[in-house]
Structure formats: structure tokens, C-alpha cells
Scaffold this motif. Sequence first.
Motif, PDB file in Angstrom:
ATOM      1  N   UNK A 124       0.832  -1.214   0.000  1.00  0.00           N
ATOM      2  CA  UNK A 124       0.000   0.000   0.000  1.00  0.00           C
ATOM      3  C   UNK A 124       0.860   1.256   0.000  1.00  0.00           C
ATOM      4  N   UNK A 125       0.443   2.253  -0.744  1.00  0.00           N
ATOM      5  CA  UNK A 125       1.081   3.564  -0.760  1.00  0.00           C
ATOM      6  C   UNK A 125       0.055   4.573  -1.246  1.00  0.00           C
ATOM      7  N   UNK A 126       0.432   5.833  -1.330  1.00  0.00           N
ATOM      8  CA  UNK A 126      -0.526   6.855  -1.722  1.00  0.00           C
ATOM      9  C   UNK A 126      -1.135   6.531  -3.079  1.00  0.00           C
ATOM     10  N   UNK A 127      -2.464   6.399  -3.109  1.00  0.00           N
ATOM     11  CA  UNK A 127      -3.153   6.126  -4.357  1.00  0.00           C
ATOM     12  C   UNK A 127      -3.156   4.676  -4.776  1.00  0.00           C
ATOM     13  N   UNK A 128      -2.530   3.799  -4.001  1.00  0.00           N
ATOM     14  CA  UNK A 128      -2.514   2.368  -4.325  1.00  0.00           C
ATOM     15  C   UNK A 128      -2.986   1.578  -3.111  1.00  0.00           C
ATOM     16  N   UNK A 129      -3.948   0.696  -3.354  1.00  0.00           N
ATOM     17  CA  UNK A 129      -4.597  -0.010  -2.268  1.00  0.00           C
ATOM     18  C   UNK A 129      -4.661  -1.508  -2.536  1.00  0.00           C
TER      19      UNK A 129
END
Length: 455
Positions: A124-129
Motif C-alpha cells: 500500500x502507498x498513496x493512491x494504491x490499495x
Amino acid sequence: MSNPRPTKVTPLSGFPEYLPEQRIIEQHFLDVIRSTFELHGFPSIETRSVEPVERLLGKGGDADKEIYGIHRLADEGEGRPDAELGLHFDLTVPFARYVVENAGRLNFPFRRHQIQKVWRGERPQEGRYREFTQCDIDVVDVGELAPHFEAEMPLVMAEIFARLPIPEMVIQVNNRKIPEGFYRGLGIGAEDETEIQETLRIIDKLDKIGPDEVAALLVGAGRTPEQAQACLDLATIRTQDTSFVERVRDLGVAHPVLDEGLSALAAVIETGAAAAPGAMVADLRIARGLDYYTGTVYETQLVGYESWGSFCSGGRYDELASDGRNTYPGVGISIGLSRLLGLLLGKGLVGASRKTPSAVLVAVTDEGSRPASVAVATALRSRGIPCEVSPAAAKFGKQIRFAERRGIPFVWFPGAGEAGDQVKDIRSGDQVDAEASTWACPEDDLHPQVVRLEE
């Protein structure tokens, strides 16, 4: 009696959960997307959440997709029907299976929209789930698919983007036959077909590592310095009209596959320029989906936020679905809604006017008069006005503050006027006589407004 043991809650990263005001924004986006899909004649389908792992791996599944497998905790042995199931990582794989299974009951060309959750076990990271919502449209036919559908996909998306309170979005379009034909014209892939895919993968790194590093990788992979430079020259071509055709011709490379790609992309760009000026550009560095896209490909970026990457992508695929007798070529495009919303919300670029659907809070003078307040709410709701009754018969000032905290614009006071009820716009302070059977809520206040904000 002992006190209940406190429970420690550990958040799970990659599984977004929205606050009510954020959920209002998500629902607005979903409503716009769904209604636009339906306006263009795309009926809705929903597929199951699981597929055989073998299918997920064999139909566009890469190792980095990190498919979530599922099993029952009480599973007592191997060989059970659900032993090799996984959660789908996109909506294309289950849609391909759906078409093959239902081909005898579908009318072709078959068009559909699909809005569902998908799952990917990535970091997970910003904009990715790990869990997120995708919104897809596709058109599939038997044997052959008319090329005009390739122009229709981005036009639907351009209409959606125009209706959403977001910064300007540009749809970048290419045709996979252009780089393939160009590379063949340079002599790449003459003896080894894998050279074409390898070259595409390296060119796809252009935004991340820059032209010098890409050129070095191409030479390291066996391309000559002249071939590497020509590939870079092709990838830098980007136009809002069909002038890209002449610019490619000026590079002095010829091949029949290149001609096909240029003609197909020119038709898409011409259609886009006529129907949605400025929404589409020809961008010859776009590769996408090396596993199965065969024609037009799409990526979409927010102007001014290009570093965020693409939120909407897709393309034409000719061999994704087959039952052994027939092939079902198609073209599709998908909005990564959770990705888009995560970044818009994270940057404060979009907001909602209130935290609740309620346009009116019906005040309660005392608990004995609550039935009268409920009757007012019932009358308002029967006329399509969202409202709620105050949870407590507190002082009116406290009830007004309750409404203010939630952004509810009106407070209704039963029996407050000489002739009956009164309603107050708590933003302006105006308070007037009103009847629940006739009062008209201003159109802009009837439902929460979702608006674009400045960063």
C-alpha cells in the motif's frame, strides 16, 4: 458485573474506509459514472468476486499482482472445490470468462459496464490499495470488432470527467501497432519477436528514468545507438491533432503494421477532436498491457498532477476471450475510482457541502411534542426532502449547533409561528413561516453539493 475488556483496534493499510462526508463524495462520483455509462447504452453486470487461481494467472495475471487466495478456516482437506480460488485483481479477467460462459444468451456486439471491488496484494502507498473500486466499460463482438468502438471509449470518459468537480484531465491515446510497426521497420524483432516486447518495456520507463538511461538500456539490450535514438524520437511525439502522422513519417521508417496503426489512431483522434475538443491527445510513448492489448491503448492524467500517474486506462484486445471455436475481440477502459479519490481527498481538491444527506433538521420543543416533529419529517420526506428529527429536546441553540456541525442548512421549528411552523436558514439567519406540505427546499440545498476545491 465486570467492565468489558477494552479492544485494541489495529488499522489495516490498503483497505480505505471513508468518513461520511468522504463517502458522499464517492457516491457522487459513482452516480455520475454510472449514469453516464447508462446514457451511452452500457447495461450493468456484476460478476463473482472469485475466480480459479489458474485462470487469474493465465489471463493477464503477473507475479506482481499478488493474488489473494481464499479458503475456509474449517477446511478439512485438499481437493475441495474452493481450494484454488482467488479474489479477482481486475474486472477484465472475470468479464472475459462471463462472455464465454454466456455467449449463447448475449446479443453481440455486447456492451456492459461493471462497477465493483477488486483486490491486489501489493504494498500500500498513496493512491494504491489492496482493496479498491474499478469502473469499467467494454464492447465485445464475435470474430471481428468494428474499429469505431475504439474511439467511443475515451469519449465516454471525457464526458464523465467534464461532469466531475476535478482538475482538467487529458486522455492519452496510442495504438500498439505504431511502435510495433516502427520497430519492425528499424529491423528490431526480425530474428527474435521478443525484442519488440523488450523494447516496449524499456521505452515504458521513459517517465521514470529519462531518455539517457532509456537509451543506455536499449543499447544494453542489443539495439544499436541509431535504433535507440529512433525509438526515443518516436516516443516523444505528442499532438492534439493528426499531425503526429506526418511527424512519424518524417522519421523515415516504413512498415505495413505501422501504416495500420497510424490510420487507426488518426481515426480515433479525429473523432475525439470533433466530439470532445481538447480531451484527447495522441501520445506515442503509451504502451500499456503488454500481455494482451493489441490495438488502441489509453491512459489518463490530471493536468498539473502528472506525477500521480494514470487514473483511467484500457485498450483493445483481440485474443483475451476464446471458447476454442470463436474468439471475442473487445475494447474497454476503466476508471480506478479509489485511486483517483484517494489522491483528490488527500490533496484537498474536492469537498462536500455537508456530512449528511439531510437538508432539514426538525427541532423538538420537548419530548412530549416529538410525535409532531416526526409528522413534519414524514411530510417533508414524502415530498422528497431529506431530513432528520433532532435527537434530543435541548435548547434551540444547541439543536442549531447540532445542525451546523453536520452542515444541515435548515432547521424546522414546529409551532414556532403564529400561523404554524417556521423554518430557519441557519447560514443567513432568515426565518420564515412554512408548511411541511408546501415548503420548497432550494434545489442547490436539496442534496449535498460536491465541489472542486483549490489545493
